[in-house]
Write a protein that holds these residues in place. Sequence first.
Motif, mmCIF file in Angstrom:
data_model
loop_
_atom_site.group_PDB
_atom_site.id
_atom_site.type_symbol
_atom_site.label_atom_id
_atom_site.label_comp_id
_atom_site.label_asym_id
_atom_site.label_seq_id
_atom_site.Cartn_x
_atom_site.Cartn_y
_atom_site.Cartn_z
ATOM 1 N N LEU A 96 -8.788 -28.318 -71.438
ATOM 2 C CA LEU A 96 -7.661 -27.638 -72.004
ATOM 3 C C LEU A 96 -8.076 -26.513 -73.022
ATOM 4 O O LEU A 96 -7.242 -25.779 -73.319
ATOM 5 C CB LEU A 96 -6.750 -28.777 -72.569
ATOM 6 C CG LEU A 96 -6.252 -29.638 -71.570
ATOM 7 C CD1 LEU A 96 -5.145 -30.678 -72.178
ATOM 8 C CD2 LEU A 96 -5.596 -29.030 -70.442
ATOM 9 N N LYS A 97 -9.121 -26.769 -73.503
ATOM 10 C CA LYS A 97 -9.565 -25.852 -74.574
ATOM 11 C C LYS A 97 -9.527 -24.171 -74.129
ATOM 12 O O LYS A 97 -9.672 -23.982 -72.992
ATOM 13 C CB LYS A 97 -10.857 -26.193 -75.337
ATOM 14 C CG LYS A 97 -10.941 -27.346 -75.938
ATOM 15 C CD LYS A 97 -12.201 -27.999 -76.413
ATOM 16 C CE LYS A 97 -12.166 -29.395 -77.385
ATOM 17 N NZ LYS A 97 -13.468 -29.447 -77.927
ATOM 18 N N LYS A 98 -9.871 -23.511 -75.083
ATOM 19 C CA LYS A 98 -9.782 -21.916 -74.810
ATOM 20 C C LYS A 98 -10.883 -21.488 -73.892
ATOM 21 O O LYS A 98 -10.628 -20.598 -73.056
ATOM 22 C CB LYS A 98 -10.051 -21.051 -76.223
ATOM 23 C CG LYS A 98 -9.888 -19.742 -76.264
ATOM 24 C CD LYS A 98 -10.172 -19.044 -77.383
ATOM 25 C CE LYS A 98 -10.037 -17.550 -77.301
ATOM 26 N NZ LYS A 98 -10.249 -16.698 -78.482
ATOM 27 N N GLU A 99 -12.211 -22.068 -73.785
ATOM 28 C CA GLU A 99 -13.112 -21.668 -72.911
ATOM 29 C C GLU A 99 -12.606 -22.070 -71.540
ATOM 30 O O GLU A 99 -13.239 -21.167 -70.579
ATOM 31 C CB GLU A 99 -14.426 -22.353 -73.414
ATOM 32 C CG GLU A 99 -14.972 -22.086 -74.552
ATOM 33 C CD GLU A 99 -14.528 -22.846 -75.822
ATOM 34 O OE1 GLU A 99 -14.700 -22.584 -76.972
ATOM 35 O OE2 GLU A 99 -13.632 -23.736 -75.321
ATOM 36 N N TRP A 100 -11.930 -22.961 -71.386
ATOM 37 C CA TRP A 100 -11.527 -23.239 -69.929
ATOM 38 C C TRP A 100 -9.911 -22.916 -69.528
ATOM 39 O O TRP A 100 -9.890 -21.806 -69.323
ATOM 40 C CB TRP A 100 -11.504 -24.562 -69.745
ATOM 41 C CG TRP A 100 -13.203 -25.085 -69.772
ATOM 42 C CD1 TRP A 100 -13.572 -25.776 -70.929
ATOM 43 C CD2 TRP A 100 -13.884 -24.870 -68.730
ATOM 44 N NE1 TRP A 100 -15.185 -25.781 -70.470
ATOM 45 C CE2 TRP A 100 -15.372 -25.474 -69.418
ATOM 46 C CE3 TRP A 100 -14.049 -24.447 -67.476
ATOM 47 C CZ2 TRP A 100 -16.720 -25.309 -68.446
ATOM 48 C CZ3 TRP A 100 -15.142 -24.408 -66.857
ATOM 49 C CH2 TRP A 100 -16.266 -24.860 -67.428
ATOM 50 N N PHE A 101 -8.996 -23.659 -69.885
ATOM 51 C CA PHE A 101 -7.743 -23.263 -69.255
ATOM 52 C C PHE A 101 -6.888 -22.555 -70.531
ATOM 53 O O PHE A 101 -5.962 -21.932 -70.180
ATOM 54 C CB PHE A 101 -7.047 -24.585 -68.881
ATOM 55 C CG PHE A 101 -7.306 -24.801 -67.402
ATOM 56 C CD1 PHE A 101 -7.310 -24.027 -66.337
ATOM 57 C CD2 PHE A 101 -7.383 -26.278 -67.044
ATOM 58 C CE1 PHE A 101 -7.751 -24.519 -65.311
ATOM 59 C CE2 PHE A 101 -7.746 -26.786 -65.832
ATOM 60 C CZ PHE A 101 -7.689 -25.665 -64.842
ATOM 61 N N ASN A 102 -7.376 -22.913 -71.800
ATOM 62 C CA ASN A 102 -6.566 -22.329 -72.786
ATOM 63 C C ASN A 102 -5.153 -22.606 -72.672
ATOM 64 O O ASN A 102 -4.213 -21.853 -72.772
ATOM 65 C CB ASN A 102 -6.875 -20.862 -72.921
ATOM 66 C CG ASN A 102 -6.306 -20.198 -74.305
ATOM 67 O OD1 ASN A 102 -5.898 -20.991 -75.203
ATOM 68 N ND2 ASN A 102 -6.309 -18.821 -74.525
ATOM 69 N N ALA A 103 -4.892 -24.081 -72.552
ATOM 70 C CA ALA A 103 -3.516 -24.388 -72.337
ATOM 71 C C ALA A 103 -2.500 -24.264 -73.598
ATOM 72 O O ALA A 103 -1.192 -24.009 -73.096
ATOM 73 C CB ALA A 103 -3.599 -25.809 -71.833
ATOM 74 N N ALA A 104 -3.084 -24.096 -74.768
ATOM 75 C CA ALA A 104 -2.280 -23.889 -75.731
ATOM 76 C C ALA A 104 -1.549 -22.564 -75.675
ATOM 77 O O ALA A 104 -0.371 -22.360 -75.920
ATOM 78 C CB ALA A 104 -3.055 -23.895 -77.004
ATOM 79 N N GLN A 105 -2.351 -21.459 -75.093
ATOM 80 C CA GLN A 105 -1.672 -20.160 -75.142
ATOM 81 C C GLN A 105 -1.184 -19.908 -73.611
ATOM 82 O O GLN A 105 -0.010 -19.190 -73.483
ATOM 83 C CB GLN A 105 -2.889 -19.085 -75.140
ATOM 84 C CG GLN A 105 -2.341 -17.774 -75.267
ATOM 85 C CD GLN A 105 -3.164 -16.909 -75.806
ATOM 86 O OE1 GLN A 105 -4.700 -17.061 -76.113
ATOM 87 N NE2 GLN A 105 -2.948 -15.295 -75.660
ATOM 88 N N PHE A 106 -1.662 -20.561 -72.578
ATOM 89 C CA PHE A 106 -1.268 -20.536 -71.085
ATOM 90 C C PHE A 106 -1.047 -21.857 -70.734
ATOM 91 O O PHE A 106 -1.779 -22.489 -69.943
ATOM 92 C CB PHE A 106 -2.257 -19.698 -70.424
ATOM 93 C CG PHE A 106 -2.722 -18.316 -70.817
ATOM 94 C CD1 PHE A 106 -1.754 -17.169 -70.640
ATOM 95 C CD2 PHE A 106 -3.924 -18.201 -71.643
ATOM 96 C CE1 PHE A 106 -2.315 -16.099 -71.478
ATOM 97 C CE2 PHE A 106 -4.356 -16.934 -72.274
ATOM 98 C CZ PHE A 106 -3.478 -15.897 -72.000
ATOM 99 N N PRO A 107 0.279 -22.500 -71.002
ATOM 100 C CA PRO A 107 0.524 -23.712 -70.573
ATOM 101 C C PRO A 107 0.739 -23.947 -69.020
ATOM 102 O O PRO A 107 0.452 -25.246 -68.582
ATOM 103 C CB PRO A 107 1.749 -24.116 -71.128
ATOM 104 C CG PRO A 107 2.361 -22.782 -71.601
ATOM 105 C CD PRO A 107 1.314 -21.847 -71.649
ATOM 106 N N LYS A 108 0.923 -22.898 -68.273
ATOM 107 C CA LYS A 108 1.242 -23.100 -66.872
ATOM 108 C C LYS A 108 0.511 -22.043 -66.060
ATOM 109 O O LYS A 108 0.236 -20.760 -66.517
ATOM 110 C CB LYS A 108 2.396 -22.789 -66.439
ATOM 111 C CG LYS A 108 3.559 -23.887 -67.097
ATOM 112 C CD LYS A 108 4.907 -23.815 -66.775
ATOM 113 C CE LYS A 108 5.801 -24.911 -67.280
ATOM 114 N NZ LYS A 108 7.127 -24.808 -66.868
ATOM 115 N N ALA A 109 0.106 -22.367 -64.926
ATOM 116 C CA ALA A 109 -0.515 -21.460 -63.885
ATOM 117 C C ALA A 109 0.832 -21.191 -62.596
ATOM 118 O O ALA A 109 1.627 -22.246 -62.688
ATOM 119 C CB ALA A 109 -1.726 -22.169 -63.022
ATOM 120 N N SER A 110 0.610 -20.159 -62.077
ATOM 121 C CA SER A 110 1.768 -20.115 -61.172
ATOM 122 C C SER A 110 1.323 -19.447 -59.858
ATOM 123 O O SER A 110 0.411 -18.653 -59.776
ATOM 124 C CB SER A 110 2.953 -19.384 -61.744
ATOM 125 O OG SER A 110 2.617 -17.965 -61.739
#
Length: 188
Positions: free
Chosen positions: A92-106
Amino acid sequence: MKLAKLSNKLVVSAITLAVAIPALAAMAKLDNAKSNVAIVFKQMNVPVDAKFKKFSANIDYNAAKPETSKANVEIELASFDLGDPEYNKEVLKKEWFNAAQFPKASFVATTMKASGPGKLDVNGTLTIKGKSSNVSFPLNVKQDGKNQIFDGSLPIKRLAFNIGEGEWKDTGMIADEVVIKFHVVTTQ
């Protein structure tokens, strides 16, 4: 004259309802318990399976005219499960999904075309981590009672979406190709 106007209004209303009711009936509801979205990637050349626990899908499928069908899928990246809580936090960290900034994929389908009985060719836009790409993939569709079942897989390149930045760009450790697999069940 007033009776004729009233009669015309009733006819127009009846036609509107006749058109609207099938359109409303066509919108299917996702059966979360029977549906899944997973990925397969290779780490040090060993296949690794993971899944997303939370996603939504809005599918308006017309078997008679698949070209009029629509689909929109959103995946909550924080629901990613590699089977280990520590690994789950890491991706979930910035290097991978960066879920904090980009919580969803679509994914938003732009076209669906029949390619044979129970088969569609789907084109659309996949967005992950703020990066969008046009993608195409085959889709199998089958009716099971009141359920529609959609099965497919979509190979992507993770680096095209900046998944695995910095030292993780090295594809010797984690392969660039990732296959998104999905089994989506909807009910009317």
